[in-house]
Write an enzyme that holds these catalytic residues in place. Structure first.
Site, PDB file in Angstrom:
ATOM      1  N   GLY A 215       0.819  -1.213   0.000  1.00 61.31           N
ATOM      2  CA  GLY A 215       0.000   0.000   0.000  1.00 61.31           C
ATOM      3  C   GLY A 215       0.848   1.258   0.000  1.00 61.31           C
ATOM      4  O   GLY A 215       2.056   1.220  -0.247  1.00 61.31           O
ATOM      5  N   ILE A 216       0.198   2.377   0.311  1.00 63.59           N
ATOM      6  CA  ILE A 216       0.850   3.687   0.263  1.00 63.59           C
ATOM      7  C   ILE A 216       1.507   4.006   1.603  1.00 63.59           C
ATOM      8  O   ILE A 216       0.989   3.622   2.643  1.00 63.59           O
ATOM      9  CB  ILE A 216      -0.220   4.764  -0.037  1.00 63.59           C
ATOM     10  CG1 ILE A 216      -0.792   4.537  -1.433  1.00 63.59           C
ATOM     11  CG2 ILE A 216       0.318   6.166   0.099  1.00 63.59           C
ATOM     12  CD1 ILE A 216      -1.847   5.537  -1.838  1.00 63.59           C
ATOM     13  N   GLY A 217       2.638   4.725   1.599  1.00 62.97           N
ATOM     14  CA  GLY A 217       3.196   5.290   2.838  1.00 62.97           C
ATOM     15  C   GLY A 217       4.532   4.713   3.245  1.00 62.97           C
ATOM     16  O   GLY A 217       5.131   3.897   2.534  1.00 62.97           O
ATOM     17  N   ILE A 219       5.319   2.724   5.709  1.00 71.31           N
ATOM     18  CA  ILE A 219       5.385   1.358   6.235  1.00 71.31           C
ATOM     19  C   ILE A 219       5.720   0.327   5.145  1.00 71.31           C
ATOM     20  O   ILE A 219       6.646  -0.464   5.322  1.00 71.31           O
ATOM     21  CB  ILE A 219       4.116   1.030   7.042  1.00 71.31           C
ATOM     22  CG1 ILE A 219       4.202   1.846   8.341  1.00 71.31           C
ATOM     23  CG2 ILE A 219       3.981  -0.451   7.329  1.00 71.31           C
ATOM     24  CD1 ILE A 219       2.967   1.912   9.155  1.00 71.31           C
ATOM     25  N   GLU A 238      -1.482  -2.836  -6.496  1.00 70.33           N
ATOM     26  CA  GLU A 238      -2.109  -1.643  -7.061  1.00 70.33           C
ATOM     27  C   GLU A 238      -1.027  -0.653  -7.495  1.00 70.33           C
ATOM     28  O   GLU A 238      -1.047  -0.118  -8.579  1.00 70.33           O
ATOM     29  CB  GLU A 238      -2.969  -1.038  -5.969  1.00 70.33           C
ATOM     30  CG  GLU A 238      -3.545   0.293  -6.272  1.00 70.33           C
ATOM     31  CD  GLU A 238      -4.357   0.752  -5.075  1.00 70.33           C
ATOM     32  OE1 GLU A 238      -5.131  -0.073  -4.556  1.00 70.33           O
ATOM     33  OE2 GLU A 238      -4.224   1.905  -4.667  1.00 70.33           O
ATOM     34  N   GLY A 336      -7.492   0.846  -2.848  1.00 69.82           N
ATOM     35  CA  GLY A 336      -7.558  -0.586  -3.161  1.00 69.82           C
ATOM     36  C   GLY A 336      -7.470  -1.462  -1.942  1.00 69.82           C
ATOM     37  O   GLY A 336      -7.282  -2.675  -2.058  1.00 69.82           O
TER      38      GLY A 336
HETATM   39  N1  COA Z   1      -6.288  10.236  14.825  1.00 66.92           N
HETATM   40  C1  COA Z   1      -6.103  11.487  14.354  1.00 66.92           C
HETATM   41  N2  COA Z   1      -5.349  11.768  13.263  1.00 66.92           N
HETATM   42  C2  COA Z   1      -4.739  10.737  12.667  1.00 66.92           C
HETATM   43  C3  COA Z   1      -4.877   9.414  13.103  1.00 66.92           C
HETATM   44  C4  COA Z   1      -5.689   9.186  14.244  1.00 66.92           C
HETATM   45  N3  COA Z   1      -5.870   7.952  14.709  1.00 66.92           N
HETATM   46  N4  COA Z   1      -4.155   8.611  12.289  1.00 66.92           N
HETATM   47  C5  COA Z   1      -3.612   9.384  11.363  1.00 66.92           C
HETATM   48  N5  COA Z   1      -3.954  10.674  11.586  1.00 66.92           N
HETATM   49  C6  COA Z   1      -3.556  11.840  10.789  1.00 66.92           C
HETATM   50  C7  COA Z   1      -2.037  11.993  10.765  1.00 66.92           C
HETATM   51  O1  COA Z   1      -1.575  12.730  11.867  1.00 66.92           O
HETATM   52  C8  COA Z   1      -1.836  12.707   9.444  1.00 66.92           C
HETATM   53  O2  COA Z   1      -2.168  14.075   9.569  1.00 66.92           O
HETATM   54  P1  COA Z   1      -1.300  15.201   8.823  1.00 66.92           P
HETATM   55  O3  COA Z   1      -1.365  14.841   7.340  1.00 66.92           O
HETATM   56  O4  COA Z   1      -2.012  16.448   9.180  1.00 66.92           O
HETATM   57  O5  COA Z   1       0.078  15.044   9.381  1.00 66.92           O
HETATM   58  C9  COA Z   1      -2.919  12.088   8.534  1.00 66.92           C
HETATM   59  O6  COA Z   1      -3.916  11.605   9.425  1.00 66.92           O
HETATM   60  C10 COA Z   1      -2.380  10.941   7.692  1.00 66.92           C
HETATM   61  O7  COA Z   1      -1.822   9.972   8.528  1.00 66.92           O
HETATM   62  P2  COA Z   1      -0.408   9.287   8.264  1.00 66.92           P
HETATM   63  O8  COA Z   1      -0.187   8.331   9.367  1.00 66.92           O
HETATM   64  O9  COA Z   1       0.646  10.301   7.994  1.00 66.92           O
HETATM   65  O10 COA Z   1      -0.716   8.581   6.872  1.00 66.92           O
HETATM   66  P3  COA Z   1       0.122   7.581   5.968  1.00 66.92           P
HETATM   67  O11 COA Z   1       0.762   8.340   4.883  1.00 66.92           O
HETATM   68  O12 COA Z   1       0.960   6.647   6.759  1.00 66.92           O
HETATM   69  O13 COA Z   1      -1.106   6.758   5.337  1.00 66.92           O
HETATM   70  C11 COA Z   1      -3.374   6.007   5.516  1.00 66.92           C
HETATM   71  C12 COA Z   1      -1.997   6.075   6.168  1.00 66.92           C
HETATM   72  C13 COA Z   1      -4.250   5.099   6.348  1.00 66.92           C
HETATM   73  C14 COA Z   1      -4.004   7.382   5.454  1.00 66.92           C
HETATM   74  C15 COA Z   1      -3.176   5.428   4.079  1.00 66.92           C
HETATM   75  O14 COA Z   1      -2.551   4.177   4.143  1.00 66.92           O
HETATM   76  C16 COA Z   1      -4.482   5.290   3.335  1.00 66.92           C
HETATM   77  O15 COA Z   1      -4.953   6.236   2.746  1.00 66.92           O
HETATM   78  N6  COA Z   1      -5.090   4.069   3.339  1.00 66.92           N
HETATM   79  C17 COA Z   1      -6.338   3.816   2.685  1.00 66.92           C
HETATM   80  C18 COA Z   1      -6.155   3.395   1.254  1.00 66.92           C
HETATM   81  C19 COA Z   1      -5.337   2.156   1.100  1.00 66.92           C
HETATM   82  O16 COA Z   1      -5.039   1.426   2.028  1.00 66.92           O
HETATM   83  N7  COA Z   1      -4.936   1.880  -0.100  1.00 66.92           N
HETATM   84  C20 COA Z   1      -4.147   0.678  -0.314  1.00 66.92           C
HETATM   85  C21 COA Z   1      -3.656   0.449  -1.619  1.00 66.92           C
HETATM   86  S1  COA Z   1      -2.509   1.688  -2.196  1.00 66.92           S
END
Ligand code: COA
Length: 433
Positions: A215-217, A219, A238, A336
Site C-alpha cells: 500500500g501507500i506510505g 510502512i 495496485e 484498493g
Molecule cells: N487520529 C487522528 N489523526 C490521525 C490518526 C488518528 N488515529 N491517524 C492518522 N492521523 C492523521 C495523521 O496525523 C496525518 O495528519 P497530517 O497529514 O495532518 O500530518 C494524517 O492523518 C495521515 O496519517 P499518516 O499516518 O501520515 O498517513 P500515511 O501516509 O501513513 O497513510 C493512511 C496512512 C491510512 C491514510 C493510508 O494508508 C491510506 O490512505 N489508506 C487507505 C487506502 C489504502 O489502504 N490503499 C491501499 C492500496 S494503495
C-alpha cells in the site's frame, strides 16, 4: 489517413484543448504521477469560461488549483480519493467525495453511474505504430478514455513507455497537447525506528516465493528494507514505488514463483522518483493493466501465497478498521485496500496485514481504540481483517472471538494506552483481562 498525419492534425494549444469543454460536462482527470499538469493549468487559467464543470479524480500530487477557495463557482470537484492538497476542499463542503472501491471506478464510468464527457490524460510519445503508453498511471484512466465523448491527451516526451495493456492509439485521441516536463516525483517516506520495527514484524510473515501487494506510505517501504535476504518474491500490486527497484536489482524480486503472470510485476499505477521511472521504461518485467483487472478480488485470488500490506487510521477492539477518515473528516479513501484484503483473503496461502504505528499526533493518540471516533468510516470490516501489526508486535484476528481479538490488540497497543483499553475490556466483557 496515416497515423502521423492524424497526430499532426490533432495537435492544439492547451487553451484550445480546454475550449472544447462545455458547462455541465464531467471531466475525468488523470491522477498521481500521471496528472496532466499542463492541461489542468490551462483549465484553471480559463476558469471564467466555465460553470458547473465537474472534475473527478483520485490522488492529487500537484497544485489542484481547481479545488482552491473560490473555484467552486466554476468547478464541482468530486474526489474519488482525498489527499492533503484536497482535504480542505472536501471537508469544508466546497467539494465532495464519492465512496467507491478502486476496482469499481471503471464500472462507475462505463455503466453511466458517472458518465464521462471528457477524459484528460497524460501519455508518452507515440511508438512507430502510433500507440502512446499511458505510462505511470493506467488504473481508471484507460477505462475513462474508452467511454469518454472527448479524449484530450498531454503527450509528454518524458513519460516512460510502460508495457502491458497500457496503450492508446493516436486515432483515439481527439486533441493533443505536446509537452516536455519531468514526471511528478514522490520522494521516499522517512523511515524511523517505529517504521523499522513494524517492517521487521511484517517481514517475519513473508516467506520465499511469496507475491506482495504494497500500500501507500512509509510502512510498505520499511517492509522492503527487511526483505533483502528473501528469495524469488513477486509483485501483484495496485502501486509500486522505488523500494521495488532495489529488490529487483538485488535479485530478490524475480517473480519466478508467481502462480499468475509468472515473471512479471503486475501493477496499475506507480509513483516514485526518476530512478523508478527509468527502471520501468520499456522494461518487459513490468505489466500495467487497468484497475478493474489488477485490483479485482477475483483476479487477486488467482495468486497463491500472496501477502497484502496496508495501513489504517484507527482500529477498534473488535477489529473494525477505519483507513480513510478521522471521525467525519475524510482524509483519504478506501483506494484498493478492500480489493486486496478480500482478494488475498481468498488466496491459497494468503495473508493480509494492516500495519500501523501504535499512535498518532506525536504519541498523544492511540490508533487502537475502544470505539471508533464518531462518524468514522469503516473501511475493512471485522469480518475481513486478518493480521494487525504495530511496532509492539503482531495480532492475528481472523477466526478469533471478540474477547480474543481485544486481548491481542491491547497486547500490541502503545503501553501508555493499555490501562485504559484494559478498563474498557473488563467493562465490556465482564471478564478480567
Ligand atoms: N487520529 C487522528 N489523526 C490521525 C490518526 C488518528 N488515529 N491517524 C492518522 N492521523 C492523521 C495523521 O496525523 C496525518 O495528519 P497530517 O497529514 O495532518 O500530518 C494524517 O492523518 C495521515 O496519517 P499518516 O499516518 O501520515 O498517513 P500515511 O501516509 O501513513 O497513510 C493512511 C496512512 C491510512 C491514510 C493510508 O494508508 C491510506 O490512505 N489508506 C487507505 C487506502 C489504502 O489502504 N490503499 C491501499 C492500496 S494503495
Amino acid at each position: 489517413m496515416e497515423w502521423k498525419e492524424i497526430y499532426k492534425s490533432r495537435v492544439v494549444s492547451p487553451d484550445d484543448a480546454v475550449s472544447n469543454i462545455k458547462n455541465g460536462d464531467r471531466i475525468v482527470l488523470g491522477h498521481a504521477a500521471g496528472e496532466p499538469i499542463t492541461i489542468m493549468e490551462a483549465l484553471v487559467n480559463n476558469k471564467e469560461k466555465f460553470e458547473d464543470v465537474e472534475i473527478d479524480h483520485m490522488i492529487a500530487l500537484g497544485e489542484s488549483g481547481y479545488a482552491k477557495l473560490g473555484m467552486e463557482k466554476h468547478f464541482n470537484y468530486n474526489s474519488l480519493f482525498v489527499g492533503s492538497p484536497t482535504r480542505d476542499a472536501v471537508n469544508s463542503g466546497r467539494a465532495d467525495y464519492t465512496p467507491c472501491f478502486f476496482h469499481e471506478i471503471p464500472r462507475l464510468f462505463k455503466c453511466n453511474y458517472l458518465p464521462v464527457d471528457v477524459a484528460i490524460v497524460q501519455v508518452s510519445t507515440p511508438d512507430k505504430h502510433g500507440f502512446c503508453s499511458f505510462g505511470v498511471s493506467n488504473d481508471y484512466i484507460k477505462p475513462a478514455t474508452e467511454c469518454a465523448k472527448i479524449v484530450i491527451a498531454e503527450v509528454n516526451d518524458k513519460m516512460p513507455r510502460i508495457l502491458g495493456d497500457n496503450f492508446i492509439h493516436v486515432s483515439d485521441i481527439d486533441y493533443i497537447v505536446e509537452t516536455s516536463h519531468p514526471i511528478i516525483e514522490l520522494k521516499p517516506a522517512k523511515i524511523g525506528d517505529v517504521e523499522k520495527a513494524i517492517g521487521k514484524h511484517c517481514a517475519s510473515l513473508i516467506q520465499d516465493g511469496d507475491t506482495l501487494q504494497l500500500g501507500i506510505g512509509a510502512i510498505p517501504d520499511a517492509v522492503l528494507l527487511f526483505l533483502k535476504d528473501k528469495k524469488d518474491l513477486g509483485i501483484h500490486s495496485e502501486m509500486i514505488s522505488d523500494g521495488v527497484v532495489e529488490l529487483v536489482e538485488a535479485g530478490v524480486i524475480t517473480n519466478k514463483k508467481k502462480s499468475y503472470h509468472p515473471g512479471k510485476i503486475v501493477v496499475t499505477f506507480l509513483m516514485g522518483t526518476k530512478r523508478l521511472y527509468d527502471f520501468v521504461d520499456d522494461n518487459p518485467m513490468i505489466e500495467m493493466y487497468s484497475v478493474d483487472y489488477v485490483n479485482d478480488p477475483r483476479v487477486v485470488m488467482k495468486n497463491s501465497n500472496m501477502v497484502a500490506i496496508n495501513s489504517c487510521v484507527q482500529i477498534d477492539l473488535m477489529g473494525q478498521i477505519c483507513s480513510e477518515s478521522v471521525g467525519i473528516n475524510q482524509i483519504s479513501g478506501v483506494g484498493g485496500q478492500v480489493d486486496f484484503v478480500r482478494g488475498v483473503g481468498k488466496c491459497q496461502g494468503g495473508r493480509s496485514i494492516i500495519a500501523i504505528s501504535s499512535t498518532a499526533a506525536k504519541g498523544k493518540i492511540s490508533k487502537i481504540v475502544p470505539i471508533l471516533d464518531k462518524g468514522a468510516a469503516i473501511t475493512t470490516t471485522r469480518n475481513d481483517v486478518d493480521y494487525v501489526i504495530t511496532e509492539y508486535g503482531i495480532a492475528r484476528l481472523r477466526g478469533k472471538t471478540l474477547k480474543e481479538r481485544a486481548r491481542q490488540l491491547i497486547g500490541i497497543a502503545h503501553p501508555n494506552f493499555r490501562e485504559e483499553l484494559i478498563k474498557e475490556f473488563e467493562n465490556r466483557f465482564h471478564t478480567k483481562y
